[in-house]
Design a protein around this motif. Sequence first.
Motif, short mmCIF file in Angstrom:
data_model
loop_
_atom_site.label_atom_id
_atom_site.label_comp_id
_atom_site.label_asym_id
_atom_site.label_seq_id
_atom_site.Cartn_x
_atom_site.Cartn_y
_atom_site.Cartn_z
N PHE A 120 1.57 -1.33 0.12
CA PHE A 120 0.27 0.00 0.46
C PHE A 120 0.61 1.54 0.02
N ALA A 121 0.22 2.29 -0.71
CA ALA A 121 1.10 3.33 -0.44
C ALA A 121 1.06 4.19 0.56
N TYR A 122 0.29 4.34 0.92
CA TYR A 122 -0.28 5.27 2.51
C TYR A 122 -1.63 4.18 2.78
N ILE A 123 -0.98 3.77 4.28
CA ILE A 123 -2.75 3.78 5.32
C ILE A 123 -3.58 4.76 5.57
N PRO A 124 -3.95 5.38 5.64
CA PRO A 124 -4.94 6.69 6.19
C PRO A 124 -5.41 5.72 7.33
N PHE A 125 -5.78 6.16 7.99
CA PHE A 125 -6.48 5.97 9.55
C PHE A 125 -7.57 6.83 9.67
N HIS A 126 -8.56 7.01 11.17
CA HIS A 126 -8.76 7.39 11.37
C HIS A 126 -8.47 8.27 12.63
N THR A 127 -8.01 9.71 12.72
CA THR A 127 -6.89 9.91 13.50
C THR A 127 -7.62 11.07 14.43
N PRO A 128 -8.15 10.80 15.77
CA PRO A 128 -8.32 11.63 16.79
C PRO A 128 -7.19 12.53 17.08
N ILE A 160 3.19 6.07 6.43
CA ILE A 160 2.09 6.56 7.78
C ILE A 160 2.19 8.46 7.86
N ASP A 161 3.56 8.49 8.12
CA ASP A 161 3.12 10.12 8.18
C ASP A 161 3.05 11.49 7.06
N PRO A 162 3.08 10.89 5.73
CA PRO A 162 2.19 11.62 5.19
C PRO A 162 0.86 11.49 5.50
N THR A 163 0.29 10.48 5.83
CA THR A 163 -1.40 10.76 5.92
C THR A 163 -1.42 11.83 7.06
N LEU A 164 -0.80 12.32 8.57
CA LEU A 164 -1.24 12.98 9.20
C LEU A 164 -0.42 14.45 9.31
N THR A 165 -0.42 15.12 8.21
CA THR A 165 0.59 16.37 7.61
C THR A 165 -1.21 17.53 7.94
N SER A 223 -12.28 13.16 9.82
CA SER A 223 -10.85 12.79 10.37
C SER A 223 -10.14 11.51 8.46
N VAL A 224 -10.90 10.43 8.90
CA VAL A 224 -10.05 9.81 8.12
C VAL A 224 -10.09 9.86 6.54
N HIS A 225 -10.78 11.31 6.21
CA HIS A 225 -11.67 11.09 4.80
C HIS A 225 -10.27 12.65 4.78
N VAL A 226 -10.33 13.11 5.78
CA VAL A 226 -9.17 14.11 5.63
C VAL A 226 -7.39 13.91 5.84
N ALA A 227 -7.34 12.67 6.71
CA ALA A 227 -6.25 11.95 5.89
C ALA A 227 -5.48 11.61 4.65
N ARG A 228 -6.82 10.52 4.20
CA ARG A 228 -6.51 10.56 3.04
C ARG A 228 -6.16 11.63 2.19
N ALA A 229 -7.02 12.57 1.80
CA ALA A 229 -6.43 13.73 1.23
C ALA A 229 -5.18 14.53 1.46
N SER A 230 -5.08 14.23 2.74
CA SER A 230 -3.61 14.54 3.52
C SER A 230 -2.40 13.78 2.75
N ALA A 231 -2.42 12.16 2.38
CA ALA A 231 -1.62 12.12 2.28
C ALA A 231 -1.50 11.91 -0.01
#
Length: 445
Positions: free
Chosen positions: A238-246, A316-321, A333-341
């Motif tokens: 997987f290129a990225y793994i976006p998680f729900h990010t509280p 992982i880290d790019p999903t948190l920016t 939150s998880v959809h923001v993580a996808r967009a961030s990556a």
Amino acid sequence: MTAVGIDAIEIRTGKLKLDLAETFAPAKEEDPKKYTKGLGLEASSFPDTYEDIVTMGANAAKRLMDRKGLVPDDIGRIDVATESAFDNSKPVSTYIAGCLEDVYDGDFHHANKGERKFACVAATQSVDDAYNWIRAGRNRGRAALVIATDTALYARGDPGEATQGAGAVAMLVDEEPSLVEISTEQGYGSADETDFLKPNQQFPSVDGKRSVKVYLARMREALEDFETVAGRTHPDGFAYIPFHTPFPGMVRKAALLGFRHMTRNTDIEDDLEGEIGRQPRQDDYEDWDAYEDAIREYMDLLKETDRYETWYNRTIDPTLTFSRKVGNWYTGSVHVARASALKTAAETGRALSGERLLVGSYGSGAQAEMHAETVADGWREEIEALDFKEQLSRRYDLSFEEYGRVHDAHNHEKERELEEFTVPSGEFVFTGWGRMNERTYEYVE
């Protein structure tokens, strides 16, 4: 089979900013690193006095529709996911549709509208609903508009106060998507839990330590269930793994558990054996407690390896920016993580078409979902259209005293008059209450 997925995405942040290191921590007489290093957060977004879940959702939806050249007749359903709703009968989707009808020719009278609630996983469930609606052939050639919109506020002094946030994500789900194609395979982990809830109250009741454990347990179950239908997962798949990010600190825990699970009985475990040994196997221990102790020791060693750090920094880290700068948006939150990556990939020139994402959604109460997404050929154009970074740079920087007044103004249990901090322009705004105590809105040019 025709591909179905997310064709476009737009994000709308609350217009106010609370800097955790420079403003919140000093006022609390605490070390800023508690927030920037421990939680992994830099700032939180808040809505101005004329903003709420309707305006943020409607503004994100309008920008998406304008950019894609859509009119109401192109939309067959509008689903809103939120855990910040203010009406137990009338769904937020009707308010948003009403706002949009004020600025477009035509109406949404023949679009199905609803509101989803399952804590933070509800937006992913709404995307699933739209996917199934299209797959069933009930869409009549129309697309679905899915909107995640929340104000994540906690009581003053609550341990979760630093993780607050506010914003909306609008997604267009359609055939032959330009952004990502969603997999048919899904995995679930679900149980009756009381880790986070709002029983007819505005601010949540949270058991923080239990919430982390439940989050990790349900994520593990969802991944294991996903593998029963999609096959074994591998960290390099997987290129990225976006998680729900509280908050990013929780994702660090989930990522480490996921990496350990995915590397079990693989070439990566073989490569690391000489450095940290092999993963503990339950059959080698007399009781569960001894096995868990061994697992914790192994994971402490694993997270310090170059192999893991390299994978984490890439996947992982790019999903948190984005999340670091806005806090928790609950359903979004998880959809923001996808967009961030994807935004990171576009900015760094990474080629992603055909690459896969593994998306881990979660909602307290509790349920996790895992599904895969394949990045579509038009992803770069779609993600470069986001103006999210510009929105972040324009936020009004609150003082701690101003933050307190804003918090009170958005507290449903208090009556507070507060002048706006920013000037609305080209957007929907909250204007007050109507004859039946409904919230009213208008578009400001």
